[in-house]
Write a protein that holds these residues in place. Sequence first.
Motif, mmCIF file in Angstrom:
data_model
loop_
_atom_site.group_PDB
_atom_site.id
_atom_site.type_symbol
_atom_site.label_atom_id
_atom_site.label_comp_id
_atom_site.label_asym_id
_atom_site.label_seq_id
_atom_site.Cartn_x
_atom_site.Cartn_y
_atom_site.Cartn_z
ATOM 1 N N VAL A 1 0.932 -1.236 0.043
ATOM 2 C CA VAL A 1 -0.054 0.064 0.007
ATOM 3 C C VAL A 1 0.916 1.208 0.082
ATOM 4 O O VAL A 1 1.773 1.220 0.839
ATOM 5 C CB VAL A 1 -1.139 -0.147 1.474
ATOM 6 C CG1 VAL A 1 -0.262 0.005 2.390
ATOM 7 C CG2 VAL A 1 -1.954 1.079 1.241
ATOM 8 N N MET B 1 4.385 0.749 0.365
ATOM 9 C CA MET B 1 5.087 0.210 1.646
ATOM 10 C C MET B 1 4.334 -1.111 2.052
ATOM 11 O O MET B 1 3.335 -1.354 1.616
ATOM 12 C CB MET B 1 4.843 1.121 2.824
ATOM 13 C CG MET B 1 5.492 2.737 2.683
ATOM 14 S SD MET B 1 4.987 3.824 4.098
ATOM 15 C CE MET B 1 3.463 4.482 3.364
ATOM 16 N N ALA C 1 -10.348 -0.260 -0.837
ATOM 17 C CA ALA C 1 -8.909 -0.330 -1.157
ATOM 18 C C ALA C 1 -7.946 0.365 -0.192
ATOM 19 O O ALA C 1 -6.864 0.515 -0.650
ATOM 20 C CB ALA C 1 -8.700 -0.098 -2.746
ATOM 21 N N SER C 2 -8.469 0.888 0.681
ATOM 22 C CA SER C 2 -7.504 1.724 1.717
ATOM 23 C C SER C 2 -6.833 0.771 2.570
ATOM 24 O O SER C 2 -7.357 -0.341 3.027
ATOM 25 C CB SER C 2 -8.445 2.805 2.223
ATOM 26 O OG SER C 2 -9.353 2.347 3.044
ATOM 27 N N ALA C 3 -6.064 1.350 3.356
ATOM 28 C CA ALA C 3 -5.383 0.547 4.509
ATOM 29 C C ALA C 3 -4.684 1.691 5.330
ATOM 30 O O ALA C 3 -4.546 2.671 5.032
ATOM 31 C CB ALA C 3 -4.017 -0.330 3.964
ATOM 32 N N LEU C 4 -4.697 0.948 6.778
ATOM 33 C CA LEU C 4 -4.155 1.857 7.770
ATOM 34 C C LEU C 4 -2.964 1.480 8.152
ATOM 35 O O LEU C 4 -2.369 0.361 8.102
ATOM 36 C CB LEU C 4 -4.998 1.197 9.067
ATOM 37 C CG LEU C 4 -6.358 1.876 9.434
ATOM 38 C CD1 LEU C 4 -6.987 1.260 10.442
ATOM 39 C CD2 LEU C 4 -6.323 3.518 9.653
ATOM 40 N N LYS C 5 -2.070 2.282 7.974
ATOM 41 C CA LYS C 5 -0.576 2.382 8.232
ATOM 42 C C LYS C 5 -0.005 2.819 9.531
ATOM 43 O O LYS C 5 -0.522 4.281 9.796
ATOM 44 C CB LYS C 5 0.296 2.799 6.927
ATOM 45 C CG LYS C 5 1.550 2.645 6.968
ATOM 46 C CD LYS C 5 1.970 1.261 6.547
ATOM 47 C CE LYS C 5 3.647 1.080 6.798
ATOM 48 N NZ LYS C 5 3.892 -0.420 6.604
#
Lengths: 222, 222
Positions: A153, A156, A215-219
């Motif tokens: 994502v 990364m 399609a989002s992600a927590l980073k």
Amino acid sequence: MIVTIVGAGRLAEGIAARALAGGHRVRIVDDEPGKADALVAALAARRQRGGAPESGSLSRSVATVGEAIAGADMVVLAVPYPQGRLLAREQGAALSGVTVVDTCNPVDFSTFDSLLTSPGMSAAEEIAAASPDARVVKAFNTTFASVLVAGWVGGMPVDVFLAGDDPEAKALVAALVTDGGMRPVDTGPLRRARELEAFQLLHMTLQGPLGLDWASALKLLP
Amino acid sequence: MIVTIVGAGRLAEGIAARALAGGHRVRIVDDEPGKADALVAALAARRQRGGAPESGSLSRSVATVGEAIAGADMVVLAVPYPQGRLLAREQGAALSGVTVVDTCNPVDFSTFDSLLTSPGMSAAEEIAAASPDARVVKAFNTTFASVLVAGWVGGMPVDVFLAGDDPEAKALVAALVTDGGMRPVDTGPLRRARELEAFQLLHMTLQGPLGLDWASALKLLP
């Protein structure tokens, strides 16, 4: 390791893709045999097209959940909340001593406004209570399927948040995550699943308003 | 706008730095007058050294919370959970119609293992109940002070998660965030603060084990 995935939906596809990329043996089983067959075929076709190098092996789907569990190093419950809890209860004996990964989000999908679990309780803890001899680890509940399939994502590694009370089981899941090119983030005991499930409710509610298209992600950035 | 910050600790410093960068007028007040004076002096000194361009103006600290609230466009509660709730009750009349930003995390700091709020309730909702005519917005509870002072994370704008029931108040807070070079993420109604507070408990518990030194940030990546 042998990774059994119960459920053949989108999340199962994502986890299977990463497990295969990590060189593991993947079994997929679903109440609808046709669904498992279709996912196995789709995964095999993607490997033949040669996307990311995947060195693992993909088993044909097996007839029953019990057969799929037997001999597995890890069982991933990639089914909705009620089914996961039911399965944990029904397969309690077969899951004894087995590392069980609970991926579910007990969201009230009729409103997308609350969780179905009691306040102060997580689905992961309910599953652990339903199958007390299993070694339950919460993981993959904050990672959408398409992000897992992509494997990264924003350039990364994907963060996979883990929670669990059994260090060995958690280490096994962390290894699966690392082997698949992602970053495991150990958040502590299984009760931290309360916070992981809470935040994913919020993450889900943002999809429509922010046009994130699941399609989002927590980073977690240092 | 005139932004009053109640509390002169580290989080106040971070929010003040971003508000000043955004060109706003900042007032700082604290029960300990010496503490507010020290923060005003530190912020003024940083501006003179010429870090990030800051076009806002910084008020000398004023004598009382009531004076600091009067005429402010926004009041930021940068105090611990119990004090914030008490202040909301005591200043209820003065806060009528005012945009109040609740930043607190009701973490049980003796154990770092649970929240002090009842399950299914957030500190932000309690503060809204204590000051029913205020326009309460949850914000800045997931952003550590050092990240706000820096103004960015991993080369990207800091995500500031907001929750609130009053669209105008939320828009005002979103403008403050944007003016300060960050990204507001509107998570919906004030009850979403339950999830924001839950996740920040988890984020805090990760600081020691992962050696993050209270300088990490959660970023929602598309």
